[in-house]
Write a protein that holds these residues in place. Sequence first.
Motif, PDB file in Angstrom:
ATOM      1  N   LEU A  33      -8.758 -38.865 -17.533  1.00 21.08           N
ATOM      2  CA  LEU A  33      -8.987 -38.205 -16.252  1.00 21.08           C
ATOM      3  C   LEU A  33      -9.036 -39.190 -15.085  1.00 21.08           C
ATOM      4  O   LEU A  33      -9.271 -38.786 -13.944  1.00 21.08           O
ATOM      5  CB  LEU A  33     -10.307 -37.416 -16.298  1.00 21.08           C
ATOM      6  CG  LEU A  33     -10.378 -36.302 -17.332  1.00 21.08           C
ATOM      7  CD1 LEU A  33     -11.814 -35.822 -17.501  1.00 21.08           C
ATOM      8  CD2 LEU A  33      -9.461 -35.143 -16.947  1.00 21.08           C
ATOM      9  N   GLU A  34      -8.789 -40.466 -15.353  1.00 19.01           N
ATOM     10  CA  GLU A  34      -8.895 -41.476 -14.300  1.00 19.01           C
ATOM     11  C   GLU A  34      -7.937 -41.214 -13.147  1.00 19.01           C
ATOM     12  O   GLU A  34      -8.275 -41.430 -11.977  1.00 19.01           O
ATOM     13  CB  GLU A  34      -8.660 -42.870 -14.890  1.00 19.01           C
ATOM     14  CG  GLU A  34      -9.810 -43.363 -15.756  1.00 19.01           C
ATOM     15  CD  GLU A  34      -9.536 -44.722 -16.360  1.00 19.01           C
ATOM     16  OE1 GLU A  34      -8.414 -45.266 -16.144  1.00 19.01           O
ATOM     17  OE2 GLU A  34     -10.430 -45.256 -17.058  1.00 19.01           O
ATOM     18  N   ASP A  35      -6.727 -40.742 -13.460  1.00 16.94           N
ATOM     19  CA  ASP A  35      -5.771 -40.483 -12.392  1.00 16.94           C
ATOM     20  C   ASP A  35      -6.220 -39.344 -11.479  1.00 16.94           C
ATOM     21  O   ASP A  35      -6.017 -39.390 -10.265  1.00 16.94           O
ATOM     22  CB  ASP A  35      -4.388 -40.190 -12.964  1.00 16.94           C
ATOM     23  CG  ASP A  35      -4.370 -38.979 -13.879  1.00 16.94           C
ATOM     24  OD1 ASP A  35      -5.388 -38.731 -14.553  1.00 16.94           O
ATOM     25  OD2 ASP A  35      -3.351 -38.272 -13.923  1.00 16.94           O
ATOM     26  N   LEU A  36      -6.869 -38.336 -12.059  1.00 17.69           N
ATOM     27  CA  LEU A  36      -7.394 -37.244 -11.231  1.00 17.69           C
ATOM     28  C   LEU A  36      -8.521 -37.744 -10.331  1.00 17.69           C
ATOM     29  O   LEU A  36      -8.613 -37.361  -9.159  1.00 17.69           O
ATOM     30  CB  LEU A  36      -7.905 -36.098 -12.102  1.00 17.69           C
ATOM     31  CG  LEU A  36      -6.876 -35.263 -12.856  1.00 17.69           C
ATOM     32  CD1 LEU A  36      -7.567 -34.106 -13.571  1.00 17.69           C
ATOM     33  CD2 LEU A  36      -5.795 -34.737 -11.929  1.00 17.69           C
ATOM     34  N   LYS A  37      -9.364 -38.587 -10.895  1.00 19.88           N
ATOM     35  CA  LYS A  37     -10.462 -39.151 -10.112  1.00 19.88           C
ATOM     36  C   LYS A  37      -9.918 -39.997  -8.969  1.00 19.88           C
ATOM     37  O   LYS A  37     -10.397 -39.918  -7.821  1.00 19.88           O
ATOM     38  CB  LYS A  37     -11.370 -39.988 -11.014  1.00 19.88           C
ATOM     39  CG  LYS A  37     -12.594 -40.577 -10.302  1.00 19.88           C
ATOM     40  CD  LYS A  37     -13.529 -39.493  -9.814  1.00 19.88           C
ATOM     41  CE  LYS A  37     -14.768 -40.093  -9.151  1.00 19.88           C
ATOM     42  NZ  LYS A  37     -15.622 -39.054  -8.533  1.00 19.88           N
ATOM     43  N   ASN A  38      -8.916 -40.804  -9.239  1.00 19.64           N
ATOM     44  CA  ASN A  38      -8.322 -41.654  -8.202  1.00 19.64           C
ATOM     45  C   ASN A  38      -7.648 -40.814  -7.115  1.00 19.64           C
ATOM     46  O   ASN A  38      -7.676 -41.171  -5.930  1.00 19.64           O
ATOM     47  CB  ASN A  38      -7.305 -42.610  -8.820  1.00 19.64           C
ATOM     48  CG  ASN A  38      -7.950 -43.642  -9.728  1.00 19.64           C
ATOM     49  OD1 ASN A  38      -9.128 -43.954  -9.568  1.00 19.64           O
ATOM     50  ND2 ASN A  38      -7.196 -44.157 -10.680  1.00 19.64           N
ATOM     51  N   LYS A  39      -7.055 -39.708  -7.516  1.00 16.35           N
ATOM     52  CA  LYS A  39      -6.305 -38.877  -6.565  1.00 16.35           C
ATOM     53  C   LYS A  39      -7.208 -37.960  -5.750  1.00 16.35           C
ATOM     54  O   LYS A  39      -6.995 -37.770  -4.547  1.00 16.35           O
ATOM     55  CB  LYS A  39      -5.268 -38.051  -7.328  1.00 16.35           C
ATOM     56  CG  LYS A  39      -4.347 -37.241  -6.431  1.00 16.35           C
ATOM     57  CD  LYS A  39      -3.251 -36.563  -7.251  1.00 16.35           C
ATOM     58  CE  LYS A  39      -2.291 -35.771  -6.371  1.00 16.35           C
ATOM     59  NZ  LYS A  39      -1.219 -35.133  -7.163  1.00 16.35           N
ATOM     60  N   TYR A  40      -8.234 -37.392  -6.401  1.00 15.51           N
ATOM     61  CA  TYR A  40      -9.041 -36.359  -5.739  1.00 15.51           C
ATOM     62  C   TYR A  40     -10.458 -36.806  -5.398  1.00 15.51           C
ATOM     63  O   TYR A  40     -11.207 -36.047  -4.778  1.00 15.51           O
ATOM     64  CB  TYR A  40      -9.070 -35.090  -6.599  1.00 15.51           C
ATOM     65  CG  TYR A  40      -7.712 -34.450  -6.724  1.00 15.51           C
ATOM     66  CD1 TYR A  40      -7.174 -33.695  -5.703  1.00 15.51           C
ATOM     67  CD2 TYR A  40      -6.944 -34.634  -7.882  1.00 15.51           C
ATOM     68  CE1 TYR A  40      -5.915 -33.116  -5.811  1.00 15.51           C
ATOM     69  CE2 TYR A  40      -5.687 -34.058  -8.004  1.00 15.51           C
ATOM     70  CZ  TYR A  40      -5.174 -33.306  -6.965  1.00 15.51           C
ATOM     71  OH  TYR A  40      -3.929 -32.737  -7.084  1.00 15.51           O
ATOM     72  N   GLY A  41     -10.822 -38.005  -5.805  1.00 12.30           N
ATOM     73  CA  GLY A  41     -12.089 -38.579  -5.389  1.00 12.30           C
ATOM     74  C   GLY A  41     -13.298 -37.753  -5.750  1.00 12.30           C
ATOM     75  O   GLY A  41     -13.484 -37.355  -6.905  1.00 12.30           O
ATOM     76  N   ASP A  42     -14.128 -37.448  -4.737  1.00 13.40           N
ATOM     77  CA  ASP A  42     -15.406 -36.778  -4.968  1.00 13.40           C
ATOM     78  C   ASP A  42     -15.268 -35.326  -5.387  1.00 13.40           C
ATOM     79  O   ASP A  42     -16.268 -34.699  -5.764  1.00 13.40           O
ATOM     80  CB  ASP A  42     -16.275 -36.857  -3.707  1.00 13.40           C
ATOM     81  CG  ASP A  42     -16.728 -38.276  -3.408  1.00 13.40           C
ATOM     82  OD1 ASP A  42     -16.699 -39.112  -4.336  1.00 13.40           O
ATOM     83  OD2 ASP A  42     -17.116 -38.550  -2.249  1.00 13.40           O
ATOM     84  N   LEU A  43     -14.065 -34.778  -5.320  1.00 13.96           N
ATOM     85  CA  LEU A  43     -13.875 -33.389  -5.752  1.00 13.96           C
ATOM     86  C   LEU A  43     -13.966 -33.248  -7.271  1.00 13.96           C
ATOM     87  O   LEU A  43     -14.192 -32.143  -7.774  1.00 13.96           O
ATOM     88  CB  LEU A  43     -12.520 -32.857  -5.284  1.00 13.96           C
ATOM     89  CG  LEU A  43     -12.368 -32.507  -3.812  1.00 13.96           C
ATOM     90  CD1 LEU A  43     -10.956 -32.008  -3.524  1.00 13.96           C
ATOM     91  CD2 LEU A  43     -13.399 -31.460  -3.381  1.00 13.96           C
ATOM     92  N   VAL A  44     -13.790 -34.354  -7.993  1.00 14.85           N
ATOM     93  CA  VAL A  44     -13.787 -34.267  -9.455  1.00 14.85           C
ATOM     94  C   VAL A  44     -14.908 -35.130 -10.032  1.00 14.85           C
ATOM     95  O   VAL A  44     -15.127 -36.261  -9.609  1.00 14.85           O
ATOM     96  CB  VAL A  44     -12.412 -34.675 -10.040  1.00 14.85           C
ATOM     97  CG1 VAL A  44     -12.026 -36.092  -9.657  1.00 14.85           C
ATOM     98  CG2 VAL A  44     -12.394 -34.517 -11.550  1.00 14.85           C
TER      99      VAL A  44
END
Length: 273
Positions: free
Chosen positions: A39-50
């Motif tokens: 899920l690191e790519d989602l965290k990098n892309k969406y930041g505090d939303l995820v």
Amino acid sequence: MSKVILITGATKGFGRIWAEAFLKRGDSVIAAGRNITALEDLKNKYGDLVLPIQLDVNDRKASFEAVNKAKEHFGRIDVLINNAGYGLFGAVEETSEEEARNQMETNFFGVLWLTQAVLPIMREQKSGHIIQVSSFLGLITLPVLGLYNASKFAVEGLTETLASEVKGFGINVSLVEPNGYTTDWSGESAFQTQSLSVYDPVKAGFKAAVSAPGIFGNPEATANVILKLVDNDNPPLRLLLGSFAYPAVKKVYEERLEGFEEWKLVSEEAHGA
């Protein structure tokens, strides 16, 4: 208004697709899974939303801790999507005790633990939506999937009961029942029993049936449908996904009703005077 959504099994398959669909439109997502490095790519892309959370849904204590962490982080949980699960392929006779218990632990008890954990929060909010990812195989069966069928039948019974218990608290409950899709559910995520050769013809018939052209749906096509389900103020208790689920379920239910009718007088005799 944006929603806060907790999804289990969010690292791949439906869970991953749906998590990204929610994030793209600005919802906040608690993405739970066993391997959160995925899920690191989602965290990098969406930041505090995820908010990625490592979770094995078989662990009841960890499930409650994950829900509490999500609530503390975002202040509320609007939607729980119980998506974690896997398929166990093999004849009933072939299935070991460990395989059977593991299938029920993940597919049924994992759903129960997360549901129990989120209910006090949703009751306090006086709102919420619990979505259980079942299967059309929670309504009908296929051979060599006996324990998987059983786990989803159990989820169906639990969830239908739950819906009748929590409606008065402002909590909606839905069962999502997909037919087959081209996820890795029957690939890397699947488990196989140790085969007995006597069941080879049954398995060959099953393989031929699921090899029909177009029988598996495109998982990406489910994203917009799940958004519609979450956004509906009066969501259905059951939602079939895919073009093969409805005719398959309809055929089996018609046959069941015919059987009940045929034996109706015998059934009434069993009631007594």
